[in-house]
Design a protein around this motif. Structure first.
Motif, PDB file in Angstrom:
ATOM      1  N   GLU A  58       3.555   1.324 -32.443  1.00  0.00           N
ATOM      2  CA  GLU A  58       4.845   1.999 -32.486  1.00  0.00           C
ATOM      3  C   GLU A  58       5.967   0.966 -32.563  1.00  0.00           C
ATOM      4  O   GLU A  58       5.790  -0.196 -32.178  1.00  0.00           O
ATOM      5  CB  GLU A  58       5.021   2.876 -31.253  1.00  0.00           C
ATOM      6  CG  GLU A  58       4.105   4.089 -31.232  1.00  0.00           C
ATOM      7  CD  GLU A  58       4.359   5.033 -32.397  1.00  0.00           C
ATOM      8  OE1 GLU A  58       5.544   5.278 -32.723  1.00  0.00           O
ATOM      9  OE2 GLU A  58       3.387   5.511 -33.000  1.00  0.00           O
ATOM     10  N   PRO A  59       7.157   1.348 -33.057  1.00  0.00           N
ATOM     11  CA  PRO A  59       8.245   0.380 -33.227  1.00  0.00           C
ATOM     12  C   PRO A  59       8.936  -0.033 -31.936  1.00  0.00           C
ATOM     13  O   PRO A  59       9.764  -0.951 -31.940  1.00  0.00           O
ATOM     14  CB  PRO A  59       9.216   1.118 -34.158  1.00  0.00           C
ATOM     15  CG  PRO A  59       8.965   2.575 -33.898  1.00  0.00           C
ATOM     16  CD  PRO A  59       7.493   2.677 -33.608  1.00  0.00           C
ATOM     17  N   GLN A 101      -7.373  -6.181 -35.122  1.00  0.00           N
ATOM     18  CA  GLN A 101      -6.441  -5.054 -35.251  1.00  0.00           C
ATOM     19  C   GLN A 101      -5.070  -5.552 -35.666  1.00  0.00           C
ATOM     20  O   GLN A 101      -4.439  -6.325 -34.949  1.00  0.00           O
ATOM     21  CB  GLN A 101      -6.329  -4.310 -33.921  1.00  0.00           C
ATOM     22  CG  GLN A 101      -5.328  -3.170 -33.942  1.00  0.00           C
ATOM     23  CD  GLN A 101      -5.761  -2.054 -34.863  1.00  0.00           C
ATOM     24  OE1 GLN A 101      -6.862  -1.542 -34.741  1.00  0.00           O
ATOM     25  NE2 GLN A 101      -4.899  -1.667 -35.789  1.00  0.00           N
ATOM     26  N   THR A 102      -4.622  -5.141 -36.830  1.00  0.00           N
ATOM     27  CA  THR A 102      -3.261  -5.489 -37.263  1.00  0.00           C
ATOM     28  C   THR A 102      -2.252  -4.748 -36.397  1.00  0.00           C
ATOM     29  O   THR A 102      -2.275  -3.517 -36.313  1.00  0.00           O
ATOM     30  CB  THR A 102      -3.044  -5.126 -38.738  1.00  0.00           C
ATOM     31  OG1 THR A 102      -3.947  -5.878 -39.549  1.00  0.00           O
ATOM     32  CG2 THR A 102      -1.614  -5.447 -39.160  1.00  0.00           C
ATOM     33  N   ILE A 103      -1.367  -5.502 -35.753  1.00  0.00           N
ATOM     34  CA  ILE A 103      -0.314  -4.862 -34.974  1.00  0.00           C
ATOM     35  C   ILE A 103       1.062  -5.126 -35.573  1.00  0.00           C
ATOM     36  O   ILE A 103       2.034  -4.450 -35.217  1.00  0.00           O
ATOM     37  CB  ILE A 103      -0.342  -5.287 -33.496  1.00  0.00           C
ATOM     38  CG1 ILE A 103      -0.099  -6.788 -33.346  1.00  0.00           C
ATOM     39  CG2 ILE A 103      -1.625  -4.856 -32.836  1.00  0.00           C
ATOM     40  CD1 ILE A 103       0.251  -7.201 -31.933  1.00  0.00           C
ATOM     41  N   LEU A 116       0.030 -10.167 -38.183  1.00  0.00           N
ATOM     42  CA  LEU A 116      -0.582 -10.520 -36.898  1.00  0.00           C
ATOM     43  C   LEU A 116      -1.712  -9.556 -36.577  1.00  0.00           C
ATOM     44  O   LEU A 116      -1.505  -8.346 -36.541  1.00  0.00           O
ATOM     45  CB  LEU A 116       0.458 -10.490 -35.778  1.00  0.00           C
ATOM     46  CG  LEU A 116      -0.042 -10.797 -34.363  1.00  0.00           C
ATOM     47  CD1 LEU A 116      -0.622 -12.211 -34.278  1.00  0.00           C
ATOM     48  CD2 LEU A 116       1.076 -10.616 -33.343  1.00  0.00           C
ATOM     49  N   GLN A 117      -2.908 -10.133 -36.340  1.00  0.00           N
ATOM     50  CA  GLN A 117      -4.072  -9.349 -35.944  1.00  0.00           C
ATOM     51  C   GLN A 117      -4.548  -9.812 -34.562  1.00  0.00           C
ATOM     52  O   GLN A 117      -4.536 -11.009 -34.268  1.00  0.00           O
ATOM     53  CB  GLN A 117      -5.221  -9.522 -36.949  1.00  0.00           C
ATOM     54  CG  GLN A 117      -4.983  -8.816 -38.280  1.00  0.00           C
ATOM     55  CD  GLN A 117      -3.996  -9.536 -39.181  1.00  0.00           C
ATOM     56  OE1 GLN A 117      -3.997 -10.764 -39.273  1.00  0.00           O
ATOM     57  NE2 GLN A 117      -3.139  -8.771 -39.848  1.00  0.00           N
ATOM     58  N   LEU A 118      -4.966  -8.853 -33.730  1.00  0.00           N
ATOM     59  CA  LEU A 118      -5.485  -9.156 -32.400  1.00  0.00           C
ATOM     60  C   LEU A 118      -6.998  -8.953 -32.361  1.00  0.00           C
ATOM     61  O   LEU A 118      -7.554  -8.182 -33.141  1.00  0.00           O
ATOM     62  CB  LEU A 118      -4.833  -8.257 -31.350  1.00  0.00           C
ATOM     63  CG  LEU A 118      -3.318  -8.362 -31.174  1.00  0.00           C
ATOM     64  CD1 LEU A 118      -2.874  -7.468 -30.027  1.00  0.00           C
ATOM     65  CD2 LEU A 118      -2.879  -9.804 -30.928  1.00  0.00           C
ATOM     66  N   GLY A 247       2.714  -0.655 -43.921  1.00  0.00           N
ATOM     67  CA  GLY A 247       1.922  -0.352 -42.735  1.00  0.00           C
ATOM     68  C   GLY A 247       2.670   0.602 -41.837  1.00  0.00           C
ATOM     69  O   GLY A 247       3.663   1.233 -42.229  1.00  0.00           O
ATOM     70  N   LYS A 248       2.208   0.688 -40.595  1.00  0.00           N
ATOM     71  CA  LYS A 248       2.846   1.576 -39.631  1.00  0.00           C
ATOM     72  C   LYS A 248       4.178   1.033 -39.132  1.00  0.00           C
ATOM     73  O   LYS A 248       4.879   1.718 -38.387  1.00  0.00           O
ATOM     74  CB  LYS A 248       1.898   1.847 -38.465  1.00  0.00           C
ATOM     75  CG  LYS A 248       0.734   2.745 -38.857  1.00  0.00           C
ATOM     76  CD  LYS A 248      -0.080   3.174 -37.651  1.00  0.00           C
ATOM     77  CE  LYS A 248      -1.147   4.174 -38.043  1.00  0.00           C
ATOM     78  NZ  LYS A 248      -1.973   4.601 -36.889  1.00  0.00           N
ATOM     79  N   GLU A 249       4.523  -0.194 -39.548  1.00  0.00           N
ATOM     80  CA  GLU A 249       5.874  -0.681 -39.269  1.00  0.00           C
ATOM     81  C   GLU A 249       6.904   0.182 -39.992  1.00  0.00           C
ATOM     82  O   GLU A 249       8.048   0.304 -39.546  1.00  0.00           O
ATOM     83  CB  GLU A 249       6.021  -2.142 -39.732  1.00  0.00           C
ATOM     84  CG  GLU A 249       5.147  -3.115 -38.975  1.00  0.00           C
ATOM     85  CD  GLU A 249       3.699  -3.060 -39.422  1.00  0.00           C
ATOM     86  OE1 GLU A 249       2.834  -3.468 -38.638  1.00  0.00           O
ATOM     87  OE2 GLU A 249       3.419  -2.592 -40.554  1.00  0.00           O
TER      88      GLU A 249
END
Length: 394
Positions: A58-59, A101-103, A116-118, A247-249
């Motif tokens: 989420e933003p 996981q791309t965040i 950035l991926q975690l 993306g979800k951004e």
């Protein structure tokens, strides 16, 4: 060589684990690679991890402790998942490729500034004792590329050699398409949201923070609102030329609410039906100018019959739509895990894993960075020529 490919996408619901065996054949001038999917499992996230990942997507601002915690827990889950699949099957992998996981995937004026991926790879290397390839997108971004979609290489090698433009489409949280043509360079890009906005409405309708529109049942209860659809289609992203990624951004709940405030009082089922049509319409609008003759689809969206029906209606009978299972013998749910394994095989052998015409980078790049296993890292001598074709073992 057996490679474990791990993928968790923008839907953030589960970890895909694919054990893939590769055999290099063909001739010195035209090497060909055979890909044999030996095992596949989808490992659901536990509720706490899933909700924490969704919070990161989420933003709104989040504490750094949450980022660090998810990085650890996802790395540990990846390690245990591969160990479990290997034990169940008796197959030992020589390399693990973990997408993570791309965040964040930050795009400004069409250029990707960072990604950035975690999912800390050290946990995997320590648990399994084999090398781990991770952080697969950053090098392409550093070379001026989008770092996405990574599927371009797999799709290109599977489709190259046809006499008409053909496409592969993945319907995850975001939809991405690859078009391989005999007369032009391969292109691939994110067309827009697939399930990202649909999931938002499914969770609001059901009250379940992890819900999705199972079997399209929610969309089937509504009617498309043409005014809302037109408003959504006016987003500038759809008019951008490729290469492009998103993306979800961009496509998240707050984004949807900005549109819904201009269309008050809509029935929630009509909203989710409209979002389903939006996915199908934006895919069709992206493919039509490229002269696509057929499309093979993978990803979670293939399990939504309403979305697949909308997609076929938008493309018309002149563009057949099938799943990768039907068209290529590649299980649609395992495709992204196989993709990760392929990128690992290429990087292990010193071969570029990205295509400049796909990502927009200045040159093809090796994907990712290696974390050694129990022994010092020893790579084989680089191959001089990469595979010209990829075949799925039957």
């Amino acid at each position: 060589m057996i490679v474990a490919g791990l993928m968790t996408g923008t839907s953030a619901d589960a970890l895909d684990v694919a054990l893939v065996e590769f055999h290099l054949g063909g001739t010195a001038d035209q090497p060909e690679l055979r890909m044999d999917l030996r095992a596949f499992q989808e490992v659901p996230f536990d509720s706490d991890l899933a909700l924490d990942i969704l919070r990161l997507l989420e933003p709104d601002p989040v504490p750094l402790t949450l980022v660090s915690s998810v990085d650890r827990r996802l790395g540990q889950l990846c390690a245990e998942a591969v160990a479990a699949v290997s034990e169940e099957t008796g197959l030992e992998c020589e390399l693990v490729v973990s997408h993570g996981q791309t965040i964040r995937h930050d795009v400004r004026d069409g250029a990707v500034e960072s990604t950035l991926q975690l999912g800390q790879p050290a946990w995997i290397a320590e648990r399994l004792g084999v090398p781990v390839l991770s952080d697969l997108r950053a090098r392409d971004v550093a070379a001026g590329g989008q770092g996405a979609p990574l599927a371009g290489m797999l799709d290109h090698l599977l489709l190259v050699g046809g006499d008409q433009p053909r496409a592969m489409l993945n319907l995850g949280g975001i939809a991405n398409v690859t078009v391989v043509s005999p007369t032009s360079d391969t292109v691939a890009f994110d067309t827009g949201p697939a399930n990202a906005l649909i999931d938002v409405m499914a969770r609001r309708i059901t009250g379940d923070p992890r819900a999705f529109d199972r079997d399209g049942e929610l969309a089937a209860r509504g009617e498309v609102d043409e005014a809302l659809l037109a408003d959504l289609l006016a987003d500038p992203y759809y008019a951008l030329p490729a290469p492009k990624s998103t993306g979800k951004e961009l496509f998240h709940g707050t984004y949807l609410d900005r549109h819904l405030t201009r269309h008050p009082g809509l029935d929630p089922y009509d909203v989710i039906a409209t979002l389903t049509r939006l996915t199908a319409r934006t895919v069709a609008q992206a493919c039509r100018p490229l002269g696509v003759s057929e499309i093979a689809v993978s990803g979670g969206g293939t399990r939504n019959p309403v979305l697949m029906s909308e997609l076929r209606a938008e493309l018309g009978t002149e563009v057949p739509v099938s799943t990768t299972d039907e068209a290529l013998g590649l299980p649609s749910e395992a495709k992204e895990g196989c993709l990760m394994a392929l990128l690992g095989w290429l990087s292990w052998h010193g071969l570029p894993a990205t295509i400049p015409s796909v990502t927009g980078a200045a040159h093809g790049t090796l994907a990712g960075r290696f974390t050694p296993g129990a022994q010092p890292l020893r790579l084989p001598a680089p191959l001089r020529t990469g595979p010209a074709r990829l075949h799925v073992a039957s």
